[in-house]
Design a protein around this motif. Structure first.
Motif, PDB file in Angstrom:
ATOM      1  N   TYR A  55      38.210  43.821 -39.665  1.00 35.91           N
ATOM      2  CA  TYR A  55      36.993  43.189 -39.178  1.00 35.91           C
ATOM      3  C   TYR A  55      36.342  44.102 -38.143  1.00 35.91           C
ATOM      4  CZ  TYR A  55      39.996  39.598 -41.095  1.00 35.91           C
ATOM      5  OH  TYR A  55      40.847  38.902 -41.912  1.00 35.91           O
ATOM      6  N   LEU A  56      35.025  44.106 -38.106  1.00 30.39           N
ATOM      7  CA  LEU A  56      34.300  44.927 -37.146  1.00 30.39           C
ATOM      8  C   LEU A  56      32.833  44.543 -37.150  1.00 30.39           C
ATOM      9  CD1 LEU A  56      32.834  47.193 -39.204  1.00 30.39           C
ATOM     10  CD2 LEU A  56      35.119  48.111 -39.147  1.00 30.39           C
ATOM     11  N   THR A  57      32.105  45.114 -36.217  1.00 27.19           N
ATOM     12  CA  THR A  57      30.668  44.870 -36.102  1.00 27.19           C
ATOM     13  C   THR A  57      29.956  46.206 -36.251  1.00 27.19           C
ATOM     14  OG1 THR A  57      31.063  42.988 -34.633  1.00 27.19           O
ATOM     15  CG2 THR A  57      28.865  43.965 -34.581  1.00 27.19           C
ATOM     16  N   ILE A  58      28.891  46.205 -37.067  1.00 30.28           N
ATOM     17  CA  ILE A  58      28.092  47.411 -37.272  1.00 30.28           C
ATOM     18  C   ILE A  58      26.654  47.105 -36.876  1.00 30.28           C
ATOM     19  CG2 ILE A  58      27.321  49.172 -38.910  1.00 30.28           C
ATOM     20  CD1 ILE A  58      29.661  48.137 -40.758  1.00 30.28           C
ATOM     21  N   GLU A  59      26.157  47.851 -35.883  1.00 29.69           N
ATOM     22  CA  GLU A  59      24.781  47.688 -35.434  1.00 29.69           C
ATOM     23  C   GLU A  59      23.980  48.907 -35.872  1.00 29.69           C
ATOM     24  OE1 GLU A  59      22.202  47.077 -31.317  1.00 29.69           O
ATOM     25  OE2 GLU A  59      24.355  47.429 -31.200  1.00 29.69           O
ATOM     26  N   ASN A  60      22.846  48.673 -36.520  1.00 26.30           N
ATOM     27  CA  ASN A  60      21.965  49.756 -36.945  1.00 26.30           C
ATOM     28  C   ASN A  60      20.806  49.831 -35.958  1.00 26.30           C
ATOM     29  OD1 ASN A  60      20.189  51.526 -38.147  1.00 26.30           O
ATOM     30  ND2 ASN A  60      20.452  50.688 -40.210  1.00 26.30           N
ATOM     31  N   LYS A  61      20.805  50.860 -35.119  1.00 25.33           N
ATOM     32  CA  LYS A  61      19.763  51.021 -34.104  1.00 25.33           C
ATOM     33  C   LYS A  61      18.601  51.871 -34.619  1.00 25.33           C
ATOM     34  CE  LYS A  61      22.678  50.312 -30.115  1.00 25.33           C
ATOM     35  NZ  LYS A  61      22.789  50.576 -28.706  1.00 25.33           N
ATOM     36  N   GLY A  62      18.655  52.237 -35.895  1.00 26.56           N
ATOM     37  CA  GLY A  62      17.632  53.101 -36.464  1.00 26.56           C
ATOM     38  C   GLY A  62      16.471  52.342 -37.082  1.00 26.56           C
ATOM     39  N   THR A  63      15.619  53.102 -37.768  1.00 29.64           N
ATOM     40  CA  THR A  63      14.422  52.528 -38.406  1.00 29.64           C
ATOM     41  C   THR A  63      14.557  52.456 -39.921  1.00 29.64           C
ATOM     42  OG1 THR A  63      13.401  54.719 -38.431  1.00 29.64           O
ATOM     43  CG2 THR A  63      12.893  53.296 -36.539  1.00 29.64           C
ATOM     44  N   THR A  64      15.708  52.901 -40.458  1.00 24.09           N
ATOM     45  CA  THR A  64      15.958  52.790 -41.899  1.00 24.09           C
ATOM     46  C   THR A  64      17.330  52.175 -42.128  1.00 24.09           C
ATOM     47  OG1 THR A  64      16.883  55.031 -42.011  1.00 24.09           O
ATOM     48  CG2 THR A  64      14.526  54.808 -42.481  1.00 24.09           C
ATOM     49  N   ALA A  65      17.475  51.491 -43.242  1.00 22.52           N
ATOM     50  CA  ALA A  65      18.744  50.849 -43.592  1.00 22.52           C
ATOM     51  C   ALA A  65      19.794  51.898 -43.936  1.00 22.52           C
ATOM     52  CB  ALA A  65      18.540  49.910 -44.774  1.00 22.52           C
ATOM     53  N   ASP A  66      21.044  51.540 -43.766  1.00 23.84           N
ATOM     54  CA  ASP A  66      22.170  52.347 -44.221  1.00 23.84           C
ATOM     55  C   ASP A  66      23.063  51.403 -45.020  1.00 23.84           C
ATOM     56  OD1 ASP A  66      24.005  54.413 -44.630  1.00 23.84           O
ATOM     57  OD2 ASP A  66      24.007  55.036 -42.531  1.00 23.84           O
ATOM     58  N   ARG A  67      24.052  51.958 -45.686  1.00 25.33           N
ATOM     59  CA  ARG A  67      24.922  51.140 -46.537  1.00 25.33           C
ATOM     60  C   ARG A  67      26.368  51.592 -46.351  1.00 25.33           C
ATOM     61  NH1 ARG A  67      23.563  48.538 -51.386  1.00 25.33           N
ATOM     62  NH2 ARG A  67      21.571  49.608 -51.265  1.00 25.33           N
ATOM     63  N   LEU A  68      27.265  50.627 -46.090  1.00 26.84           N
ATOM     64  CA  LEU A  68      28.702  50.900 -46.078  1.00 26.84           C
ATOM     65  C   LEU A  68      29.133  50.928 -47.541  1.00 26.84           C
ATOM     66  CD1 LEU A  68      31.493  51.203 -44.725  1.00 26.84           C
ATOM     67  CD2 LEU A  68      31.564  48.696 -44.557  1.00 26.84           C
TER      68      LEU A  68
END
Length: 173
Positions: free
Chosen positions: A52-65
């Motif tokens: 379990y974990l938390t992923i925060e995207n601080k950017g302006t484009t999506a990313d994908r795990l």
């Protein structure tokens, strides 16, 4: 007397710091910040564990795990749990997990999570389990899952499943 009290309080504070579980470090990868990475201790002979974990995207484009790997597991996947006609079902996310720009995604018990299968050894409370997350844009990112107690519901929980019992001392029998 004041000096002795001060020394006792200082020693108690130092002991409390040592006894507190170490929190997982935040890991930055490109526009992503990965935090609160943890897992639960596994009972003897268990062949699966969740991460379990938390992923925060601080950017302006999506990313994908897109994938996860761990040397302690023969097989690892990104999973989702969802209700389907009143039945909780778990399945791998074959296309990965999108982390939209400016959003935070939490992998937690009962929802999206990392699935570590064919374990080569047990997870013991206090251990750190290294895993590698692979993102479409941010690439490969090494994180460590802090192993909590068997019944833990969140990082730092330690597995205490007992809820505070209500005070019934004033009830008449």
């Amino acid at each position: 007397m004041k000096t002795m009290l001060k020394d006792v309080l200082l020693a108690a504070f130092a002991l409390a710091l040592c006894a507190a579980p170490a929190a997982a470090e935040d890991v930055k990868a490109g526009d992503l910040v990965i935090s609160q990475a943890w897992s639960r201790a596994t009972p003897g002979g268990a062949k699966v564990a969740g991460g379990y974990l938390t992923i925060e995207n601080k950017g302006t484009t999506a990313d994908r795990l897109v994938s996860v790997s761990a040397e302690i597991a023969g097989k690892t996947e990104v999973h989702e749990m969802a209700m389907d006609n009143g039945v909780m079902k778990m399945r791998p996310l074959d296309k990965g997990l999108v982390i939209d720009a400016g959003k935070t995604v939490k992998l937690a018990p009962g929802g999206n999570h990392l699935m570590l299968q064919e374990l080569k050894g047990p997870f013991k409370q206090g251990d750190k389990v290294p895993v590698t997350l692979e993102f479409e844009k941010a690439g490969k990112v090494a994180v460590s899952l802090d192993v909590q107690g068997v019944g833990a519901q969140a990082p730092g929980d330690g597995g205490h499943m007992m809820k505070k019992m209500p005070d019934h001392s004033g009830m008449k029998m």
